[in-house]
Design an enzyme around this catalytic site. Sequence first.
Site, PDB file in Angstrom:
ATOM      1  N   TRP A  41       0.866  -1.181   0.000  1.00  0.00           N
ATOM      2  CA  TRP A  41       0.000   0.000   0.000  1.00  0.00           C
ATOM      3  C   TRP A  41       0.901   1.228   0.000  1.00  0.00           C
ATOM      4  O   TRP A  41       1.827   1.316   0.804  1.00  0.00           O
ATOM      5  CB  TRP A  41      -0.916   0.053   1.234  1.00  0.00           C
TER       6      TRP A  41
ATOM      7  N   GLU B  35      -3.199  -3.028  -2.173  1.00  0.00           N
ATOM      8  CA  GLU B  35      -4.317  -2.373  -1.493  1.00  0.00           C
ATOM      9  C   GLU B  35      -4.610  -1.009  -2.108  1.00  0.00           C
ATOM     10  O   GLU B  35      -3.740  -0.148  -2.190  1.00  0.00           O
ATOM     11  CB  GLU B  35      -3.957  -2.205   0.002  1.00  0.00           C
TER      12      GLU B  35
ATOM     13  N   LYS C 276      -6.920   2.675  -2.430  1.00  0.00           N
ATOM     14  CA  LYS C 276      -7.475   3.659  -1.498  1.00  0.00           C
ATOM     15  C   LYS C 276      -8.157   4.774  -2.276  1.00  0.00           C
ATOM     16  O   LYS C 276      -7.864   4.987  -3.453  1.00  0.00           O
ATOM     17  CB  LYS C 276      -6.353   4.221  -0.621  1.00  0.00           C
TER      18      LYS C 276
ATOM     19  N   ASP D 175      -9.614  -2.743   1.647  1.00  0.00           N
ATOM     20  CA  ASP D 175      -9.732  -2.255   3.023  1.00  0.00           C
ATOM     21  C   ASP D 175     -11.081  -1.548   3.065  1.00  0.00           C
ATOM     22  O   ASP D 175     -11.333  -0.641   2.255  1.00  0.00           O
ATOM     23  CB  ASP D 175      -8.579  -1.291   3.311  1.00  0.00           C
TER      24      ASP D 175
ATOM     25  N   HIS E 241     -11.568   2.218   2.671  1.00  0.00           N
ATOM     26  CA  HIS E 241     -10.949   2.880   1.525  1.00  0.00           C
ATOM     27  C   HIS E 241     -11.878   3.153   0.359  1.00  0.00           C
ATOM     28  O   HIS E 241     -11.461   3.216  -0.795  1.00  0.00           O
ATOM     29  CB  HIS E 241      -9.751   2.058   1.041  1.00  0.00           C
TER      30      HIS E 241
ATOM     31  N   HIS F  95      -8.594  -6.011   4.452  1.00  0.00           N
ATOM     32  CA  HIS F  95      -8.261  -5.326   5.696  1.00  0.00           C
ATOM     33  C   HIS F  95      -9.598  -4.963   6.309  1.00  0.00           C
ATOM     34  O   HIS F  95     -10.318  -4.133   5.746  1.00  0.00           O
ATOM     35  CB  HIS F  95      -7.469  -4.041   5.441  1.00  0.00           C
TER      36      HIS F  95
ATOM     37  N   ASP G  40     -11.667   7.264   6.602  1.00  0.00           N
ATOM     38  CA  ASP G  40     -10.853   6.082   6.899  1.00  0.00           C
ATOM     39  C   ASP G  40     -10.258   6.224   8.305  1.00  0.00           C
ATOM     40  O   ASP G  40      -9.050   6.311   8.482  1.00  0.00           O
ATOM     41  CB  ASP G  40      -9.742   5.992   5.844  1.00  0.00           C
TER      42      ASP G  40
ATOM     43  N   ASP H 155     -10.227   4.236  10.872  1.00  0.00           N
ATOM     44  CA  ASP H 155      -9.647   3.050  11.498  1.00  0.00           C
ATOM     45  C   ASP H 155     -10.048   2.874  12.957  1.00  0.00           C
ATOM     46  O   ASP H 155      -9.202   2.652  13.821  1.00  0.00           O
ATOM     47  CB  ASP H 155      -8.119   3.041  11.319  1.00  0.00           C
TER      48      ASP H 155
ATOM     49  N   ASP I 195      -7.111  -4.142  10.435  1.00  0.00           N
ATOM     50  CA  ASP I 195      -6.328  -2.916  10.243  1.00  0.00           C
ATOM     51  C   ASP I 195      -7.068  -1.737  10.883  1.00  0.00           C
ATOM     52  O   ASP I 195      -7.938  -1.142  10.256  1.00  0.00           O
ATOM     53  CB  ASP I 195      -6.101  -2.655   8.739  1.00  0.00           C
TER      54      ASP I 195
HETATM   55  C1  RNT Z   1      -3.777   2.913   5.069  1.00  0.00           C
HETATM   56  C2  RNT Z   1      -3.920   1.470   4.783  1.00  0.00           C
HETATM   57  C3  RNT Z   1      -2.793   0.614   5.275  1.00  0.00           C
HETATM   58  C4  RNT Z   1      -2.315   0.999   6.661  1.00  0.00           C
HETATM   59  C5  RNT Z   1      -1.344   0.036   7.274  1.00  0.00           C
HETATM   60  C6  RNT Z   1      -0.647   0.598   8.458  1.00  0.00           C
HETATM   61  O1  RNT Z   1      -4.886   3.638   4.732  1.00  0.00           O
HETATM   62  O2  RNT Z   1      -5.125   0.997   5.281  1.00  0.00           O
HETATM   63  O3  RNT Z   1      -3.158  -0.714   5.199  1.00  0.00           O
HETATM   64  O4  RNT Z   1      -3.380   1.150   7.540  1.00  0.00           O
HETATM   65  O5  RNT Z   1      -0.466  -0.417   6.324  1.00  0.00           O
HETATM   66 ZN    ZN Z   2      -5.440  -1.118   5.220  1.00  0.00          ZN
END
Ligand code: RNT
Ligand code: ZN
Length: 413
Positions: free
Chosen positions: A181, A222, A224, A255, A258, A282, A290, A292, A322
């Site tokens: 990523w 990955e 985004k 993810d 994303h 993820h 995003d 998290d 994640d």
């Molecule tokens: C970032 C991505 C990525 C990170 C990690 C730390 O938006 O989701 O996967 O969160 O690699």
């Molecule tokens: Zn991620």
Amino acid sequence: MSRYEEAKKIYSAYGVDTEKALEALRNVTVSVHCWQGDDVTGFDSKAALSGGIQTTGNYPGKATTPVELMADIDKAFSLIPGKKKLNLHASYAIFEDGEFADRNALLPKHFKKWVDFAKERNMGLDFNPTFFSHAMVKDGLTLSSPDEETRKFWVQHGIQCLKIAEYFAEETGYPCVMNIWIPDGYKDIPADRLAPRARFKKSLDEILNTPYDKSKVYVTLESKVFGIGLESYTVGSAEFCLSYSASKGITPLMDNGHYHPTELVSDKISSLLLFNEKIALHVTRAVRWDSDHVILLDDETKEIAKEIVNHDALDRVFIATDYFDASINRISAWVTGVRNLQKALLNALLMPSEKMKELQQNGDFTSLMVLSEELKTAPLGDIWAEFLKREETDSDYLTEIKKYESEILVNRK
Ligand code: RNT
Ligand code: ZN
């Protein structure tokens, strides 16, 4: 009759075998991210977290050394049932005796302590090159940088990471998922959207044309949609990453933080399963962006789990977590989030999916709605409690974590 026995009877009336569900859940491996333990800081650089991602909060007790992080992982893992892998980032390299290697010079030996840690616990390792929190991120760009020195630096980082991923697989005996990523993007409207993507493509080719053992290392990519400070343009967009993965025969990673907030990963899984042998996820919780947040047992997590289970794809989906919450006890964040993902999987495993598919097939949407709604109040909690008991993780985890906090975490500098 025990609560489990009662619940078993209720599910069996729906045609669901709870023993089969428990057995299936026992065999699911969740790749748990190491970076919840230290707010994505890592050990190799003093640079602040960059790349458009952010941890907020400063709850006391964050791990700041490998020994602390390993202790916290052990604590968390002791409270999480089922099979686990540990997901590491390159920034978690462990240097000894004043030695240092920059990201483009990282070697397997810089991860030997992690390999020992994993082997002692009979656990696999996954890996991520770290394309952020580093001085060589120039103007927010890494693999797509127009500056050739910068681009080459990061290509070399990717190549070194492939070697480390291979080493992980060889040493632990478990295949290693290596996820790429990059944060690259622009705050404002770009004049040229193509050139950065062309450079990203070229860089990925340069990394992946390095020979590596494809039976041991699964490379995932990955995508985004945007990051903080990178609102207008993301080089590694969904279309780029899906197309690149397909053309190169690597594995796409989604993810669920994303995408645009109204786009759901649960709806994307089936499409990807039709075109890929393996896919990767993820799992996170995005609150408005995003962000998290810790995974909850919410509708989308359940729906994601349903899409994996329903299509018999538990062995085709690399499931990783994640998220990074620095505003609450970090160990509790780990345990609660991973458990919720497992609970969602159990919920899916406890659905009479063949019957439900048949109702859809026959156009009986009335029955399908009624059955779906009834299942929402079926005794999932009793089956979950049985799972915890069988996995010997049925203690009161909050009390244990509070104890660990008062004995260990609050004494950290
Ligand atoms: C970032 C991505 C990525 C990170 C990690 C730390 O938006 O989701 O996967 O969160 O690699
Ligand atoms: Zn991620």
